[in-house]
Design a protein around this motif. Structure first.
Motif, PDB file in Angstrom:
ATOM      1  N   ALA A   1     -15.123  -6.252   3.446  1.00 29.81           N
ATOM      2  CA  ALA A   1     -13.840  -5.349   3.249  1.00 29.81           C
ATOM      3  C   ALA A   1     -12.696  -6.106   3.772  1.00 29.81           C
ATOM      4  O   ALA A   1     -12.782  -6.847   4.611  1.00 29.81           O
ATOM      5  CB  ALA A   1     -13.805  -3.993   3.915  1.00 29.81           C
TER       6      ALA A   1
ATOM      7  N   GLN B   1     -10.066  -8.178   8.160  1.00 31.75           N
ATOM      8  CA  GLN B   1     -11.181  -8.010   7.411  1.00 31.75           C
ATOM      9  C   GLN B   1     -12.555  -7.981   8.082  1.00 31.75           C
ATOM     10  O   GLN B   1     -12.375  -8.174   9.131  1.00 31.75           O
ATOM     11  CB  GLN B   1     -11.059  -9.261   6.320  1.00 31.75           C
ATOM     12  CG  GLN B   1     -11.321 -10.268   6.939  1.00 31.75           C
ATOM     13  CD  GLN B   1     -11.017 -11.770   6.235  1.00 31.75           C
ATOM     14  OE1 GLN B   1     -10.151 -11.481   5.396  1.00 31.75           O
ATOM     15  NE2 GLN B   1     -11.941 -12.680   5.976  1.00 31.75           N
TER      16      GLN B   1
ATOM     17  N   THR C   1      -4.417  -1.620  -6.154  1.00 32.00           N
ATOM     18  CA  THR C   1      -5.365  -2.613  -5.856  1.00 32.00           C
ATOM     19  C   THR C   1      -5.233  -3.004  -4.464  1.00 32.00           C
ATOM     20  O   THR C   1      -6.220  -3.389  -3.645  1.00 32.00           O
ATOM     21  CB  THR C   1      -5.533  -3.777  -6.503  1.00 32.00           C
ATOM     22  OG1 THR C   1      -4.114  -4.355  -6.714  1.00 32.00           O
ATOM     23  CG2 THR C   1      -5.358  -3.366  -8.166  1.00 32.00           C
TER      24      THR C   1
ATOM     25  N   ASN D   1      -5.274  -1.122  -2.075  1.00 34.62           N
ATOM     26  CA  ASN D   1      -5.689  -0.295  -0.942  1.00 34.62           C
ATOM     27  C   ASN D   1      -7.119  -0.817  -0.572  1.00 34.62           C
ATOM     28  O   ASN D   1      -7.662  -0.411   0.379  1.00 34.62           O
ATOM     29  CB  ASN D   1      -5.668   1.253  -1.639  1.00 34.62           C
ATOM     30  CG  ASN D   1      -4.486   1.765  -1.375  1.00 34.62           C
ATOM     31  OD1 ASN D   1      -3.522   1.564  -0.561  1.00 34.62           O
ATOM     32  ND2 ASN D   1      -3.878   2.339  -2.460  1.00 34.62           N
ATOM     33  N   ASP D   2      -7.720  -1.287  -1.532  1.00 35.11           N
ATOM     34  CA  ASP D   2      -9.133  -1.702  -1.097  1.00 35.11           C
ATOM     35  C   ASP D   2      -9.569  -2.745  -1.770  1.00 35.11           C
ATOM     36  O   ASP D   2     -10.747  -3.347  -1.490  1.00 35.11           O
ATOM     37  CB  ASP D   2     -10.071  -0.718  -2.040  1.00 35.11           C
ATOM     38  CG  ASP D   2      -9.982  -0.603  -3.525  1.00 35.11           C
ATOM     39  OD1 ASP D   2      -9.121  -1.365  -4.107  1.00 35.11           O
ATOM     40  OD2 ASP D   2     -10.665   0.226  -4.114  1.00 35.11           O
ATOM     41  N   GLN D   3      -8.570  -3.775  -2.148  1.00 33.87           N
ATOM     42  CA  GLN D   3      -8.799  -5.220  -2.440  1.00 33.87           C
ATOM     43  C   GLN D   3      -7.870  -6.063  -2.029  1.00 33.87           C
ATOM     44  O   GLN D   3      -7.269  -7.145  -2.889  1.00 33.87           O
ATOM     45  CB  GLN D   3      -8.966  -5.257  -4.192  1.00 33.87           C
ATOM     46  CG  GLN D   3      -9.820  -4.419  -4.801  1.00 33.87           C
ATOM     47  CD  GLN D   3      -9.881  -4.261  -6.230  1.00 33.87           C
ATOM     48  OE1 GLN D   3      -9.053  -5.088  -6.993  1.00 33.87           O
ATOM     49  NE2 GLN D   3     -10.526  -3.414  -6.802  1.00 33.87           N
TER      50      GLN D   3
ATOM     51  N   GLN E   1       0.932  -1.296   0.176  1.00 35.93           N
ATOM     52  CA  GLN E   1       0.039  -0.277   0.116  1.00 35.93           C
ATOM     53  C   GLN E   1       0.955   1.280  -0.126  1.00 35.93           C
ATOM     54  O   GLN E   1       0.574   2.181  -0.585  1.00 35.93           O
ATOM     55  CB  GLN E   1      -1.022  -0.059   1.411  1.00 35.93           C
ATOM     56  CG  GLN E   1      -2.052  -1.035   1.284  1.00 35.93           C
ATOM     57  CD  GLN E   1      -2.695  -1.350   2.348  1.00 35.93           C
ATOM     58  OE1 GLN E   1      -2.426  -0.884   3.308  1.00 35.93           O
ATOM     59  NE2 GLN E   1      -4.087  -1.711   2.317  1.00 35.93           N
TER      60      GLN E   1
ATOM     61  N   ALA F   1      -8.529  -5.510   4.351  1.00 36.68           N
ATOM     62  CA  ALA F   1      -7.184  -4.661   4.461  1.00 36.68           C
ATOM     63  C   ALA F   1      -5.904  -5.445   4.671  1.00 36.68           C
ATOM     64  O   ALA F   1      -6.195  -6.793   4.869  1.00 36.68           O
ATOM     65  CB  ALA F   1      -7.438  -3.496   5.364  1.00 36.68           C
TER      66      ALA F   1
END
Length: 151
Positions: free
Chosen positions: A120, A126, A81, A83-85, A62, A122
């Motif tokens: 979500a 999660q 990707t 950052n959010d996946q 990240q 991270a």
């Protein structure tokens, strides 16, 4: 298990570092016209290492994503990707973690409903939707298993 996992993470990281050194020092010297392809290959390699090693490596990935002013676009393409996946852990692992934290009780016992798929994910945790037995909707944050040993 801890030492084995740490050893594997280290081997993957060192292997990627050596391959990157060879790519930029030797391959680039022989084929300077392939710089963009080289950036693409190296960025993908390090992205795969971060995803496979997980945990704090995702956090590192990240940070790499924020360096678009220094690194070639290929790095931004892959690392943004994260950052959010970020990769999530499977439900069996989530259930085991919750069970360990709550005296052996499974999510199905603690909650009226518990979504097996995270909403979500991270670098270190999660989040899953759940409903308490009284009907209150909640978000359940579950720390990923490798984080404890990486800290």
């Amino acid at each position: 298990h801890f030492r084995y996992a740490r050893f594997n993470r280290n081997v993957r990281s060192v292997g990627a570092a050596v391959a990157t050194l060879v790519d930029y020092k030797i391959v680039l010297a022989r084929k300077p016209e392939s710089l963009e392809d080289l950036h693409e290959r190296v960025a993908k390699r390090w992205y795969d290492v971060c995803c496979t090693n997980a945990g704090l490596y995702i956090k590192l990935g990240q940070q790499i994503a924020t360096m678009n002013f220094v690194l070639p676009p290929a790095y931004q393409k892959y690392f943004s990707t994260l950052n959010d996946q970020a990769p999530s852990v499977d439900y069996a692992t989530v259930s085991r973690i919750i069970s360990e934290e709550f005296n052996g009780k499974k999510p199905e016992e603690l909650f009226k409903t518990f979504d097996k798929e995270p909403i979500a994910s991270a670098s270190i945790a999660q989040v899953h939707k759940a409903t308490l037995h009284d009907g209150t909707r909640v978000a359940v944050k579950v720390q990923k298993p490798e984080i404890q040993v990486q800290l």
